[in-house]
Structure formats: structure tokens, C-alpha cells
Design an enzyme around this catalytic site. Structure first.
Site, PDB file in Angstrom:
ATOM      1  N   MET A  92       5.753  32.664  -4.454  1.00  0.00           N
ATOM      2  CA  MET A  92       6.084  31.194  -4.648  1.00  0.00           C
ATOM      3  C   MET A  92       5.303  30.658  -3.489  1.00  0.00           C
ATOM      4  O   MET A  92       5.134  31.385  -2.181  1.00  0.00           O
ATOM      5  CB  MET A  92       7.522  31.391  -4.185  1.00  0.00           C
ATOM      6  CG  MET A  92       7.985  29.828  -3.527  1.00  0.00           C
ATOM      7  SD  MET A  92       9.551  30.137  -2.494  1.00  0.00           S
ATOM      8  CE  MET A  92      10.802  29.869  -3.538  1.00  0.00           C
ATOM      9  N   HIS A 117       7.233  36.597  -5.115  1.00  0.00           N
ATOM     10  CA  HIS A 117       8.271  36.203  -6.116  1.00  0.00           C
ATOM     11  C   HIS A 117       7.667  36.657  -7.260  1.00  0.00           C
ATOM     12  O   HIS A 117       8.289  36.746  -8.392  1.00  0.00           O
ATOM     13  CB  HIS A 117       8.470  34.876  -6.014  1.00  0.00           C
ATOM     14  CG  HIS A 117       9.751  34.358  -6.739  1.00  0.00           C
ATOM     15  ND1 HIS A 117      10.276  32.882  -7.261  1.00  0.00           N
ATOM     16  CD2 HIS A 117      10.676  35.232  -7.432  1.00  0.00           C
ATOM     17  CE1 HIS A 117      11.201  33.044  -7.714  1.00  0.00           C
ATOM     18  NE2 HIS A 117      11.708  34.299  -7.904  1.00  0.00           N
ATOM     19  N   ASP A 161      -6.375  33.489  11.882  1.00  0.00           N
ATOM     20  CA  ASP A 161      -6.008  33.119  10.890  1.00  0.00           C
ATOM     21  C   ASP A 161      -4.902  32.222  11.173  1.00  0.00           C
ATOM     22  O   ASP A 161      -4.018  32.761  11.572  1.00  0.00           O
ATOM     23  CB  ASP A 161      -5.328  34.268  10.040  1.00  0.00           C
ATOM     24  CG  ASP A 161      -4.691  33.799   8.642  1.00  0.00           C
ATOM     25  OD1 ASP A 161      -4.479  32.764   8.226  1.00  0.00           O
ATOM     26  OD2 ASP A 161      -4.823  34.763   7.576  1.00  0.00           O
ATOM     27  N   ASP A 195      -1.645  38.510   4.099  1.00  0.00           N
ATOM     28  CA  ASP A 195      -2.473  39.850   4.127  1.00  0.00           C
ATOM     29  C   ASP A 195      -2.659  40.287   2.890  1.00  0.00           C
ATOM     30  O   ASP A 195      -3.734  40.927   2.364  1.00  0.00           O
ATOM     31  CB  ASP A 195      -2.431  40.495   5.319  1.00  0.00           C
ATOM     32  CG  ASP A 195      -2.765  40.002   6.740  1.00  0.00           C
ATOM     33  OD1 ASP A 195      -3.349  39.144   6.579  1.00  0.00           O
ATOM     34  OD2 ASP A 195      -2.339  40.530   7.794  1.00  0.00           O
ATOM     35  N   GLN A 207      -5.304  36.984   2.160  1.00  0.00           N
ATOM     36  CA  GLN A 207      -5.200  35.720   2.671  1.00  0.00           C
ATOM     37  C   GLN A 207      -5.139  35.627   4.082  1.00  0.00           C
ATOM     38  O   GLN A 207      -4.536  36.451   4.967  1.00  0.00           O
ATOM     39  CB  GLN A 207      -4.275  34.678   2.129  1.00  0.00           C
ATOM     40  CG  GLN A 207      -4.286  34.615   0.393  1.00  0.00           C
ATOM     41  CD  GLN A 207      -5.624  33.685   0.036  1.00  0.00           C
ATOM     42  OE1 GLN A 207      -6.280  33.235   0.958  1.00  0.00           O
ATOM     43  NE2 GLN A 207      -5.783  33.362  -1.275  1.00  0.00           N
ATOM     44  N   LEU A 237      -9.117  36.555   6.134  1.00  0.00           N
ATOM     45  CA  LEU A 237      -8.660  36.881   7.382  1.00  0.00           C
ATOM     46  C   LEU A 237      -7.539  37.944   7.552  1.00  0.00           C
ATOM     47  O   LEU A 237      -6.280  37.435   7.492  1.00  0.00           O
ATOM     48  CB  LEU A 237      -8.456  35.629   8.144  1.00  0.00           C
ATOM     49  CG  LEU A 237      -9.635  34.632   8.332  1.00  0.00           C
ATOM     50  CD1 LEU A 237      -9.222  33.428   8.716  1.00  0.00           C
ATOM     51  CD2 LEU A 237     -10.501  35.313   9.184  1.00  0.00           C
ATOM     52  N   ASP A 278      -8.358  47.606   4.158  1.00  0.00           N
ATOM     53  CA  ASP A 278      -8.606  46.418   3.538  1.00  0.00           C
ATOM     54  C   ASP A 278      -7.544  46.188   2.289  1.00  0.00           C
ATOM     55  O   ASP A 278      -7.682  47.134   1.696  1.00  0.00           O
ATOM     56  CB  ASP A 278     -10.126  46.382   3.072  1.00  0.00           C
ATOM     57  CG  ASP A 278     -10.677  45.066   2.493  1.00  0.00           C
ATOM     58  OD1 ASP A 278      -9.713  44.175   2.151  1.00  0.00           O
ATOM     59  OD2 ASP A 278     -11.614  44.776   2.465  1.00  0.00           O
TER      60      ASP A 278
END
Ligand code: CA
Length: 317
Positions: A45, A112, A239, A285, A289, A293, A300
Site C-alpha cells: 500500500m 500489504h 532520504d 529500505d 527506496q 538511499l 544491501d
């Protein structure tokens, strides 16, 4: 002293030794994520419609494809009930099975999207090799509880911590902070409340832990279940979404499942085989995202997905 003949022999020998290892390395690199069944990604979502499903999984599909993975992206309503979103995903998975000719797929859902993949795995287990939840609110989220409770209130009626949590949630899902949430968002939000999630779990229990914070069943009706999540908020100073995630994280204060990624509790994220539940990642993250960042000095998120593809491959999935 080496004669010319010795040198040629030695060079030939070295080349012979090098070539198979180079070939092996190249083969290894290109097939690391080459699962038996295609991977299907299901988003959560969020107000990500404008950037499309590809960028939701920032850099992840490309990385998997570069290592031999076959990846399909799906798109369902950003805001709707778990069942409606699940039905939408089901139709797309049926298309993917028809187009690819594959007998099964591996489903991976974020946020979600966890309920979406669980729904599809429950409806047609014979065509699903695995269902993986990344930061999935399988037992709901106190952020959703709080926003649901105060959704009738706007602006000046919301003060202090509650106001900052609601504003933070609004920022994260791409709505203007502090404004009243649209009704479709509220309908979808109910699915993520503790009550809404428990209701969904009664009808779709596969993989959900029966204990407060353990693993769920690793295999149900032939489907393998997995999950992972993070427990951090401020991971990258550049971020802009980290601050709202820290604000929504305040909704967990005083809860038994208090460690969280900003939107989902550590224990709530558990589904099936818990790969890890405390990555140094916040909720966004987990899908790399915003635009890559994330925390610089630990795992990673792209590599976590890559390693999971390899895990599925090694499991014959
Ligand atoms: Ca981030």
C-alpha cells in the site's frame, strides 16, 4: 632457466587452468538467481502509482535478471482490502502462468503485498512454489490501528505524537500530511489494523505463526513460506522519508511487539521460515527506496533479494 618451449608450455598450462575457472565464474554469476520457477513481485500500500511497479522495487528486478532470474512485476490497487488486492494479483498470476508456460511461480510481496501473495497461495497452492513476505504486516500494525481510530479527526484536532504519526503516515503513502485521508485509503487501511489482519488470518492462516513471535509453518499445501524485515528508522541522512517513518514508529511505544521498521513490527512481519527480522532497514529500505538511499554499511536490500532468489533456486523452487 626456462627455454622458450618451457614458457609456451607454462603459458598453455596457465591458460588451461584459467579458462575453466573463468567459464565457471561466468556461469556462476549469470545463474545465481536462476530459479526453477519465475519470480512474481507484489507491491504494498503506497502512493507509488505515479512511478509504476518497476521503480517500486528500485534496482531489484534488474539485478535478478542480470543473474539469470525471470521476474514479473504486478500492479494492484494501492488502497483496497486484502481480498480485493488478492483477487487482482490472482488474475495477473494466472496470466503470467499462461504467458510463461511455467507450472508454478515464486511470489514475493512487500508490505500489504504480503496479504496479496498469501491470498493467491491459499487459492491456488498447486501453482505456487513459494510465498515470501518482506516487511509484511501479517498481524497488523499499530500505525494502522491509530490512523483508523483517529481518521474522523483532522488538522487542529490532532495534536502531539498522534498528529505526527498521522502526518507521517500521510507523507509515507503520498498524501498531503495532516489532510483527511480519502475513503479508499481508509478501506484499505482497515485490512492492516490488528483486527483486520486477525480477521484475514482466520480465513488465510497458512504460514502465520501461532506463537507471538516464532516462525510459522515452513510448508503448507506444498507451498514454502518465508519472510524478512528490518527494525530501523533513520538509516540514510539523504532520504527524506526516514523522518516520517521515525514519526510513525512512535505508534509502537509501549507495545509488546515494539521493534519495528516504521510501519510493521518485527514479530508481525513473521511468516513461515523467518530468514531475518532485524535488518538495519526501515520499511522503504526493504525495497531499496527511496531511489537506493539505504544504510551504507550493512546488507544491501538488493543483495538480500538476490540471495533469496539463490535460496529458492537451491531449494529447487
Ligand atoms: Ca531509505
Amino acid at each position: 632457466m626456462f627455454t622458450l618451449a618451457h614458457r609456451i608450455t607454462l603459458t598453455t598450462l596457465l591458460l588451461a587452468l584459467a579458462s575453466p575457472s573463468l567459464a565457471w565464474f561466468s556461469w556462476f554469476k549469470s545463474s545465481y538467481a536462476e530459479t526453477r520457477y519465475p519470480i512474481v513481485l507484489a507491491h504494498g500500500m503506497a502512493g507509488f502509482d505515479n512511478i509504476g511497479p518497476l521503480n517500486y522495487w528500485y534496482g531489484i528486478p534488474g539485478d535478478l535478471k542480470a543473474r539469470g532470474g525471470t521476474v514479473y512485476l504486478t500492479q494492484v490497487s494501492s488502497f483496497n482490502s486484502s481480498e480485493v488486492r488478492g483477487e487482482q494479483l490472482l488474475a495477473q498470476v494466472e496470466d503470467i502462468l499462461a504467458i510463461s508456460g511455467a507450472s508454478k511461480v515464486n511470489l514475493i510481496g512487500h508490505s500489504h503485498g504480503s496479504q496479496s501473495v498469501r491470498y493467491v497461495a491459499a487459492v491456488m497452492p498447486g501453482r505456487i512454489a513459494s510465498a515470501t513476505a518482506v516487511g509484511g504486516p501479517n498481524k497488523g500494525s499499530p500505525v494502522a490501528d491509530l490512523v483508523d481510530d483517529v481518521s474522523g479527526l483532522v488538522g487542529d484536532d490532532l495534536t502531539g505524537v498522534v498528529g505526527s504519526i498521522v502526518s507521517g503516515f500521510g507523507s509515507i503513502i503520498g498524501l498531503a500530511a495532516g489532510e483527511k485521508l480519502p475513503q479508499d485509503a481508509l478501506a484499505g487501511l482497515y485490512s492492516l489494523t490488528t483486527e483486520g489482519a486477525a480477521d484475514f488470518n482466520r480465513r488465510f492462516p497458512a504460514g502465520v505463526p501461532t506463537t507471538a513471535c516464532g516462525d510459522g509453518a515452513h510448508r503448507v499445501n506444498g507451498v514454502r513460506y518465508y519472510s524478512w524485515s528490518g527494525t530501523r528508522h533513520l538509516t540514510n541522512a539523504l532520504d527524506p522519508i526516514d523522518i516520517p517513518l521515525a514519526a510513525t514508529g512512535a505508534a509502537f511505544i509501549g507495545k509488546s511487539d515494539w521493534q519495528n521498521d516504521g510501519l510493521v513490527g518485527r514479530c508481525s512481519s513473521h511468516l513461515g521460515d523467518v530468514i531475518r527480522d532485524d535488518y538495519r532497514m526501515n520499511h522503504l529500505d526493504e525495497v531499496n527506496q527511496v531511489v537506493g538511499l539505504t544504510y551504507l554499511f550493512e546488507t544491501d536490500p538488493v543483495v538480500v533479494f538476490r540471495n533469496h532468489a539463490n535460496r529458492l533456486k537451491n531449494a529447487g523452487l
